[in-house]
Design an enzyme around this catalytic site. Structure first.
Site, mmCIF file in Angstrom:
data_model
loop_
_atom_site.group_PDB
_atom_site.id
_atom_site.type_symbol
_atom_site.label_atom_id
_atom_site.label_comp_id
_atom_site.label_asym_id
_atom_site.label_seq_id
_atom_site.Cartn_x
_atom_site.Cartn_y
_atom_site.Cartn_z
ATOM 1 C CE LYS A 186 63.764 4.044 4.734
ATOM 2 N NZ LYS A 186 63.598 3.691 2.984
ATOM 3 C CD GLU A 262 79.595 7.697 2.350
ATOM 4 O OE1 GLU A 262 79.486 8.293 1.535
ATOM 5 O OE2 GLU A 262 79.383 6.418 2.466
ATOM 6 C CB CYS A 296 79.274 6.977 -2.448
ATOM 7 S SG CYS A 296 80.354 6.009 -0.998
ATOM 8 C CD GLU A 395 76.973 10.603 -6.406
ATOM 9 O OE1 GLU A 395 77.715 9.569 -5.673
ATOM 10 O OE2 GLU A 395 75.853 11.092 -5.408
#
Length: 491
Positions: A186, A262, A296, A395
């Site tokens: 996906k 992750e 990231c 973040e």
């Protein structure tokens, strides 16, 4: 892609259908959504919106293929097919790089030198690793021999983010196929194009029908939720934001699927006064702003030892101002467009919040002059915030960094670890003992000393705390994508 014009003929015809059982198909209900070019805000094409019905078709195809020709294929032949996927990616490197930049807004030079070559290398690496893969055996005196065998975990769902679409997709797909699994992928709904082409590339490389399936769609009440909840999916590997990871974990718990995550990061970049400041600044520009800061692993919290704090700021801000923001296909561009309208507004809201929290913007924080279209933002450097400010703790995932001084190892270690994330960190020092001492105390899965984003694919990759579950890379990837059976033979 079936029924579509080439990039050279018409970039507006880049429509993306699902790839199921070796064929491109539209959604049963005909639903589609638009794919937007973030650099121009123009429509690139439409994307089929899948849901539970398409996921059922894809999982069914993957389940049948699991016991089909793919299972009967020798490891030597499987290695050849996996290597061929990498070869075909390289053969289409220019095309894929253009499409990746159209889809993401990132500079073309970055797509062509990092994203696409690394995507090909993922297949080459894991094909070679499979050839050298061994197993365990133990002798218990003269009474027994124990040995372990590996088998595929089964049908695996791969859910991928939009920042490095093909690179991170292949980082999962390559070891998953090498281990003998079948997959339903996906892709991120914001960046569907190269993932769609990957189905064609796998088919051309000799991957049997049903082994690789791709279903487009969204997360909640769409393809993502249907995939994570599906009872015939044995494992889920997900890269993305932490909040989404928590939702997936709750859905996967119903059938006790294996999970590999992750997730997000708020990574510290620790700069000691004895480091080579010119080298530090060159690399810190990359670790702060490459890929528009949408990585990231970016070092978004910069800590500088006080004796060189002012010098670092002066040089770093000056170099940041030199970074060219603009058209992804202009060779001069260093920073492209952010991924989309919603994310763009989110990043801008954090810049506004920084000012409300008492921060000072030394450079950036706004749309470049003369650029009316596209989600462009000047690289932003913020000072004057404390460790409790949201801008320091949350973040942002954009070209925004905070810079703070520190006076001692103990102080900076405490600040670096004062987060619920734990993905990566960079430490800059020429003191060998200090490097080992500090690195051993930072709570992160990946720590670089005097460098950033230098990767050996044999090493463990992943985070601790709310930055992830498990590790990928080398043997760690095979540990996730296989099941171990111990066989005990009494002598």
């Amino acid at each position: 892609m079936q029924g579509q014009t080439t990039l050279e003929n018409n970039v507006k015809s880049l429509n993306c259908m699902h790839f199921i059982n070796g064929q491109y198909i539209a959604s049963k209900n005909g639903k589609t959504f638009d794919n937007i070019n973030p650099a121009t805000q123009e429509i690139l094409g439409w994307v089929s919106e899948g849901g539970r019905e398409e996921i059922d078709l894809a999982v069914g195809a993957a389940r049948r293929a699991l016991d089909g020709p793919w299972k009967k294929m020798s490891s030597h032949d499987r290695i050849s097919v996996i290597r061929r996927i990498g070869d075909l990616i390289l053969e289409r490197k220019d095309e894929l790089a253009k499409l990746e930049s159209l889809d993401t807004g990132k500079p073309y030079w970055l797509s062509s030198t990092v994203d696409i070559p690394r995507s090909a290398y993922n297949f080459h690496f894991f094909a070679d690793y499979l050839r050298a893969l061994g197993t365990e055996a133990y002798q218990t005196d003269d009474t027994a021999i124990n040995y372990s065998i590996r088998r595929p975990v089964g049908v695996v769902g791969l859910i991928n983010p939009w920042n490095l679409p093909l690179l991170l997709l292949t980082w999962k797909l390559a070891p998953c196929l090498a281990a003998g699994n079948t997959v339903v992928m996906k892709p991120a709904e914001l960046t569907p194009i190269t993932a769609t082409l990957l189905g064609e590339i796998c088919r051309d490389a000799g991957v049997p029908d049903g082994v690789v399936n791709i279903v487009h769609g969204f997360g909640p009440d769409s393809a993502g939720a249907a995939l994570t909840e599906h009872p015939d999916v044995d494992a889920i590997s997900f890269t993305g934001e932490t909040a989404t990871g928590k939702v997936i974990m709750a859905a996967a718990a119903k059938s006790l699927k294996k999970l590999s995550y992750e997730l997000g990061g708020k990574n510290p970049n620790i700069i000691f006064a004895d480091s080579n400041l010119d080298e530090v600044i060159e690399t810190t520009l990359k670790s702060s702003f490459i890929n528009q800061g949408e990585v990231c692993l970016c070092g978004s919290r910069i800590y500088v030892e006080r004796p060189v704090y002012e010098e670092f700021l002066q040089k770093f801000v000056a170099r940041t101002k030199e970074l060219v923001v603009g058209d992804p296909f202009d060779p001069k561009t260093k920073v492209g467009a952010l991924i989309g309208a919603e994310h763009y507004q989110r990043v801008l809201s954090y810049i506004q919040l920084a000012q409300e929290e008492g921060g000072q913007i030394l450079t950036g924080g706004r749309r470049p002059e003369g650029m009316d279209k596209g989600y462009y933002l000047e690289p932003t450097v913020i000072v004057g915030l404390n460790r409790n400010c949201r801008v320091v703790r949350e973040e942002i995932f954009g070209p925004v960094v905070t810079v703070m001084p520190f006076d001692s190892e103990e102080e900076v270690i405490a600040q670096a670890n004062d987060t619920h994330y734990g993905l990566s960190a960079s430490i800059w020092t020429n003191d060998l003992r200090r490097a080992h001492r500090v690195a051993g105390q930072i709570e992160a899965g990946i720590i670089w000393v005097n460098t950033w984003f230098l990767r050996d694919l044999r090493t463990p990759f992943g985070g601790m705390k709310q930055s992830g579950i498990g590790r990928e890379g080398g043997m760690h990837s095979f540990d996730f994508y296989t099941e171990l059976t111990n066989i005990c033979i009494k002598l």
